[in-house]
Design an enzyme around this catalytic site. Structure first.
Site, PDB file in Angstrom:
ATOM      1  N   HIS A 546       0.837  -1.202   0.000  1.00 44.04           N
ATOM      2  CA  HIS A 546       0.000   0.000   0.000  1.00 44.04           C
ATOM      3  C   HIS A 546       0.874   1.255   0.000  1.00 44.04           C
ATOM      4  O   HIS A 546       0.365   2.370  -0.011  1.00 44.04           O
ATOM      5  CB  HIS A 546      -0.921  -0.028   1.231  1.00 44.04           C
ATOM      6  CG  HIS A 546      -1.938   1.068   1.288  1.00 44.04           C
ATOM      7  ND1 HIS A 546      -1.816   2.158   2.135  1.00 44.04           N
ATOM      8  CD2 HIS A 546      -3.095   1.242   0.609  1.00 44.04           C
ATOM      9  CE1 HIS A 546      -2.859   2.957   1.982  1.00 44.04           C
ATOM     10  NE2 HIS A 546      -3.654   2.433   1.054  1.00 44.04           N
ATOM     11  N   ASP A 578      -4.955  14.968  -1.885  1.00 41.26           N
ATOM     12  CA  ASP A 578      -3.953  14.028  -1.396  1.00 41.26           C
ATOM     13  C   ASP A 578      -2.610  14.744  -1.312  1.00 41.26           C
ATOM     14  O   ASP A 578      -2.478  15.924  -1.673  1.00 41.26           O
ATOM     15  CB  ASP A 578      -3.869  12.818  -2.327  1.00 41.26           C
ATOM     16  CG  ASP A 578      -3.490  11.534  -1.612  1.00 41.26           C
ATOM     17  OD1 ASP A 578      -2.871  11.618  -0.529  1.00 41.26           O
ATOM     18  OD2 ASP A 578      -3.804  10.446  -2.133  1.00 41.26           O
ATOM     19  N   HIS A 845      -7.563  11.843   0.893  1.00 44.07           N
ATOM     20  CA  HIS A 845      -6.760  10.617   0.963  1.00 44.07           C
ATOM     21  C   HIS A 845      -5.411  10.855   1.634  1.00 44.07           C
ATOM     22  O   HIS A 845      -4.526  10.011   1.589  1.00 44.07           O
ATOM     23  CB  HIS A 845      -6.560  10.061  -0.456  1.00 44.07           C
ATOM     24  CG  HIS A 845      -6.110   8.641  -0.498  1.00 44.07           C
ATOM     25  ND1 HIS A 845      -4.834   8.275  -0.904  1.00 44.07           N
ATOM     26  CD2 HIS A 845      -6.738   7.485  -0.173  1.00 44.07           C
ATOM     27  CE1 HIS A 845      -4.716   6.961  -0.843  1.00 44.07           C
ATOM     28  NE2 HIS A 845      -5.850   6.451  -0.402  1.00 44.07           N
ATOM     29  N   ASP A 870       3.239  -0.416   4.269  1.00 44.55           N
ATOM     30  CA  ASP A 870       3.174   1.034   4.114  1.00 44.55           C
ATOM     31  C   ASP A 870       4.532   1.652   4.378  1.00 44.55           C
ATOM     32  O   ASP A 870       5.439   1.003   4.899  1.00 44.55           O
ATOM     33  CB  ASP A 870       2.144   1.629   5.084  1.00 44.55           C
ATOM     34  CG  ASP A 870       0.724   1.452   4.601  1.00 44.55           C
ATOM     35  OD1 ASP A 870       0.368   2.039   3.565  1.00 44.55           O
ATOM     36  OD2 ASP A 870      -0.045   0.707   5.249  1.00 44.55           O
TER      37      ASP A 870
END
Length: 1004
Positions: A546, A578, A845, A870
């Site tokens: 991710h 974002d 986001h 992540d």
């Protein structure tokens, strides 16, 4: 007498002399002086028992503390963070030098005649050869103690560590062999015959080859570490007389071999393993080291009392003086370190939870710089998209243009490697979003075009015989429905090389991996060419990549939350809001190390069969191997920014960190996080809750240090916390029937509750609830408010009314707006947005956490419960935090505050405002006194109910005090404004150790 005998006698003589000199201790050191920031060369001078330190920017300039008195220095190595230099002494001594002051902090004696040293990639261990004992000593660098001894061959001399940290290569001088040591078992795994009198070792940055000078043979043995020829000599290269040392450039293109008897350096082209040139240097060149940027190779001339600096581009040589008989050389960085209490607090937690993952999954570095996309705009390291605050419709997209331009600029500068990671949406019929948004398993549209353009620019400057290596790590939520990895790789090579001559395709290596490390569903039935997938009823652990990263040469990095989906960010009138940030320096290398860890998993599982829910689909162009290791380049110092790189391995890559001392905290009422869906609920590893058993959750945290880091950052807050997030509530409300996350991260919510009880102001901005493109799992903000209220009650013992009052005094909770309008407007790509349209609400986001306007996290980890891989950075810099507020967070709140359902600046329950709560007590007293300072909205008096059945009055702006005759305990103080009737509350827990929720403690 043979050359071997001469060399052996010479080595024994060199070993004997310094032991006599070491008997006399150096004079008392003068007061330490700070060494200026820079990149420094450390040279061990065995002839006068000193360590010379030279600034590579000006080698002849005086450096504070240099030369350093050290007994019999023979070899030198610097820790990855540049904080320590270790010197191997021919007298058996190991000296630890503090590079910030160039002073010796400790010396120990571990064995006879240390002739070589290798530093582990993670810096946790150093390895010293004991020539006369035929062993290697293992040093723990955290305690400077020898923790092990490894038997190897006869007269071990040079030693080198492989980039993957798994192996050491030791030149056994008299055995005419190289010992391969497994660092996990600290035992010899293999012995490789080489030439006569091997004396040094060097490993290429990608770990594929080992170069060994054979002093008597006059050759260099080249050992392969991969493929069918693994641990075999694949080439023997004739060089000059008595080759004693070898250094390999950071790009791995050349090996520089020091010919002791010929006063020359042979330059070997590693692509062909042939000598491409010979450079004349000083008398008896002994050892060498390459500069971090590869522009220079420094050679110690044993009998010239000098170091020669070879320009690797031109072959020109310049020299500067050092001590007598310069031998071992090493290079490291010295940086100025400011006070960093937030980074220190987070790092301390990581050393408990994940010590074994340091320098691979998490790493703190200094000397970094924020990297503006526009040199004229110092805030443009913040790459927020679309960059349209106050503009509706959003036509120009200045933020997106800046971000795509930064991708092109960074990739165009690549000399060796381009490392890209992102999320990919599955491409099964109707897509993951059931037809709302098509599957996007690979970067598309403007993202793809920018990546192609930047890569083409870099490839055009790639010399023949070398390779530009490009990796795409694409997370696949549902592996059977991922895209066409081989097809993506083929198309990418074709598009990049379009317009270039035919030979450039051979200079490009490309890997595309689509991967799932743990499945969202656990049952599957293979039925010939087709597969029936059955959802699990409980306990699945979905995990895939991710992270969103663009890392170039381990030198520059972009990280954050932006997905490479043009249909959601570029080709739409309702673009997602974002952010990424741009960083250059060692922190970029840290991100690359994390991606290396992921690619080692990928290359070990590169083949899946149809229907497999876990594994890898790998695509590679012709000639490209699986690129599991990009060199973790040690870059020059671009600035002074301390950065903590934190990542996570999710589920399925590594079960736990065996070195961890982490204990999972007790969580009260953990069932509040349970997702009660009848199907598809995931195992709650975040809270040690639903379906988690044994040590599942504890082990999960040890391999997901970014989760620990986010908690620690919030816990460190003193005055304010700002969260800009897609959501902070989990996916149990989600549309997908088989995608059910726990409701919330209870540790996070409990931390927020404690902080609010301490008076810390908390702001939370999330996506619009019921956002149609699945950028929110909430039905309403009230769901999030209620979840937080429940945790306030659990943590503080307040009732519902008191918890509500606390939240009204300390919380701001809103959903995103970027302009005055409640929805996007405009028309693009067949989509029409009108004011008030439910299909065009705002999607957020970002994954941003800021505390006290001083430290912040930006990356890809969500604050709602999730188990993917992540990456992000934590930066402590008040000036940078202020830029982040002015450019993004303040405009975000300016437009979003109209949606707030709780706002401490306007909500009832704010007044009277509690200014201070101080506990006073004598050391031997059992009855504390508390002073409360408060301000009413209009001035005037207020009444204080002290929570023990008593009350008293106070005046606005003044202090009211009370003696608690019932002694220490928990009390809820309520303040009533006599004029307006408003009231507010403050919980205090009084104890001899101090008050938990007071603003201060004052022992009398």
């Amino acid at each position: 007498m043979s050359v071997l005998c001469v060399l052996t006698l010479a080595l024994l003589e060199l070993a004997a002399v310094p032991q006599v000199r070491a008997a006399s201790a150096p004079a008392a050191a003068a007061q330490a002086v700070a060494v200026p920031p820079g990149t420094y060369l450390y040279v061990g001078n065995s002839g006068d028992n000193t360590l010379s330190v030279a600034n590579t920017a000006n080698p002849t300039a005086t450096v504070p503390g240099s030369p350093i008195a050290i007994g019999a220095p023979e070899a030198v190595a610097v820790t990855p963070d540049g904080a320590k230099a270790y010197v191997a002494g021919n007298n058996g001594g190991i000296s630890d030098v503090d590079t910030a002051t160039d002073t010796v902090t400790s010396t120990l004696f571990s064995g006879p005649s240390h002739l070589g040293i290798a530093m582990a990639v993670d810096g946790r261990h150093a390895y010293f050869t004991n020539s006369r004992a035929g062993t290697v000593s293992v040093l723990d660098t955290s305690s400077d103690t020898v923790t092990g001894t490894i038997p190897v061959g006869r007269n071990p001399y040079g030693i080198a560590a492989a980039p993957n940290g798994r192996h050491l290569y030791v030149a056994d001088n008299v055995s005419n062999a190289v010992s391969v040591v497994d660092t996990e078992t600290n035992a010899v795994a293999d012995t490789i015959p080489v030439g006569v009198a091997p004396i040094a070792v060097a490993v290429t940055p990608d770990g594929s080859k080992v170069y060994v000078p054979n002093a008597t043979s006059g050759t260099v043995s080249v050992i392969s570490t991969v493929g069918a020829a693994k641990d075999k000599v694949i080439a023997t290269v004739p060089v000059g007389t008595q080759p004693f040392g070898v250094a390999i450039t950071p790009d791995g293109s050349h090996a520089y071999v020091e010919n002791f008897g010929g006063n020359t350096v042979s330059v070997i082209a590693t692509a062909t393993d042939t000598v491409s040139s010979t450079v004349t240097v000083g008398t008896h060149p002994y050892a060498a080291v390459a500069s971090p940027d590869g522009s220079r190779v420094y050679v110690g001339n044993s009998d010239s009392k000098s170091v020669s600096a070879i320009d690797t581009a031109t072959g020109a040589v310049s020299s500067f003086p050092v001590g007598a008989h310069p031998g071992g050389l090493a290079i490291g960085r010295v940086v100025t370190k400011a006070a960093t209490p937030y980074l220190d607090a987070v790092e301390a937690k990581l050393r408990q939870s994940s010590p074994g993952l340091e320098h691979t999954v998490w790493e703190r570095t200094d000397g970094n710089a924020l990297d503006p996309a526009d040199p004229a705009d110092p805030t443009s390291w913040i790459l927020d998209v679309p960059g349209c605050f106050g503009k509706n419709p959003c036509k120009d997209r200045p933020g997106m243009n800046r971000f795509l331009g930064k991708i092109v600029a960074n990739l165009s500068a690549a000399k060796h490697t381009i490392d890209i990671s992102a999320l990919g949406l599955p491409e099964f019929p109707g897509s993951l979003r059931f037809g709302i948004i098509p599957g996007i398993a690979f970067p598309d549209g403007g993202y793809y075009e920018s990546i192609v353009q930047g890569t083409r620019n870099a490839l055009a400057g790639q010399p023949a015989g070398s390779h530009l290596q490009v990796r795409f790590l694409m997370g696949a939520g549902y592996l059977p429905f991922s895209g066409d990895a081989p097809g993506y790789a083929t198309k990418f090579v074709k598009d990049v090389t379009q317009g270039l001559s035919a030979g450039y395709a051979q200079r490009l290596w490309v890997n595309v991996a689509e991967m799932t490390t743990s499945a969202a569903v656990t049952a599957k039935i293979y039925t010939g060419p087709h597969t029936v997938v059955l959802p699990t009823l409980d306990g699945a652990t979905p995990s895939w990549n991710h992270s969103k990263l663009y890392v170039v040469d381990g030198d520059t990095a972009l990280t954050g939350g932006i997905n490479p989906f043009s249909q959601q960010y570029i080709d739409t009138p309702k673009p997602v809001t974002d952010m990424m940030i741009a960083v250059k320096g060692p922190a970029a290398s840290s991100a690359g190390k994390f991606l290396n860890r992921m690619w080692r998993w990928v290359c070990g599982r590169r083949k899946a069969r149809s229907g497999d829910m876990e594994g890898v689909w790998l695509g590679a162009n012709t000639g490209s191997p699986c690129l599991q290791n990009f060199p973790a380049t040690d870059t020059a110092i671009p600035g002074s920014e301390p950065v903590l790189s934190v990542a996570s391995l999710g589920v399925g890559v590594q079960v736990k960190d065996p070195a961890s001392t982490f204990q999972f905290p007790a969580i009260t009422d953990v069932q509040q996080a349970n997702c009660l869906a009848l199907s598809g609920s995931f195992k709650d590893l975040i809270n040690n809750g639903q379906w988690a058993t044994g040590t599942d959750a504890r082990d999960f945290y040890t391999v997901n240090p970014d989760l620990v880091a986010q908690h620690a950052l919030v816990e460190a807050a003193k005055s304010s916390i700002i969260l800009s997030q897609q959501d902070v509530f989990g996916g149990c409300y989600g549309k997908l029937p088989f995608y059910r996350l726990p409701y919330m991260d209870l540790q996070l919510f409990d931390d927020l509750a404690r902080k609010m009880a301490q008076g810390v102001k908390v702001r939370i901005v999330v996506s619009t609830p019921r956002q149609p493109d699945d950028y929110s799992v909430l039905d309403s903000l009230e769901q999030e408010e209620e979840g937080l209220r429940q945790r306030v009650m659990v943590v503080t013992g307040m009732d519902e009314s008191q918890a509500t009052q606390l939240m009204h005094r300390t919380l701001q909770l809103a959903s995103l707006r970027t302009s005055e309008g409640g929805t996007w407007e405009g028309k693009q790509n067949g989509i029409t947005c009108k004011q008030g349209s439910d299909s065009c609400t705002y999607a957020l986001h970002t994954k941003l956490v800021m505390v006290d306007d001083k430290a912040f996290y930006i990356g890809s980890r969500n604050l709602y419960s999730a188990m993917e891989q992540d990456h992000g950075y934590i930066i402590e810099d008040a000036a940078a935090a202020q830029q982040l507020r002015q450019k993004f967070l303040d405009p975000e709140w300016k437009f979003s505050k109209d949606t707030a359902i709780v706002d401490w600046t306007t909500a009832s329950g704010t007044w009277p405002r509690v200014d201070s709560v101080i506990q006073l007590w004598a050391p031997d007293a059992d009855q504390p006194t508390v002073e409360v300072g408060a301000t009413t909205q209009k001035g005037g008096s207020y009444t204080v109910e002290w929570g023990d059945g008593t009350s008293s009055d106070g005046e606005s702006g003044q202090v009211a005090s009370h003696l608690y005759s019932e002694g220490f305990g928990s009390y809820v103080i309520t303040l009533h404004d006599k004029a307006t009737g408003d009231f507010s509350t403050q919980t205090v827990i009084l104890a001899k150790e101090g008050c938990t929720f007071c603003t201060a403690n004052d022992p009398r």
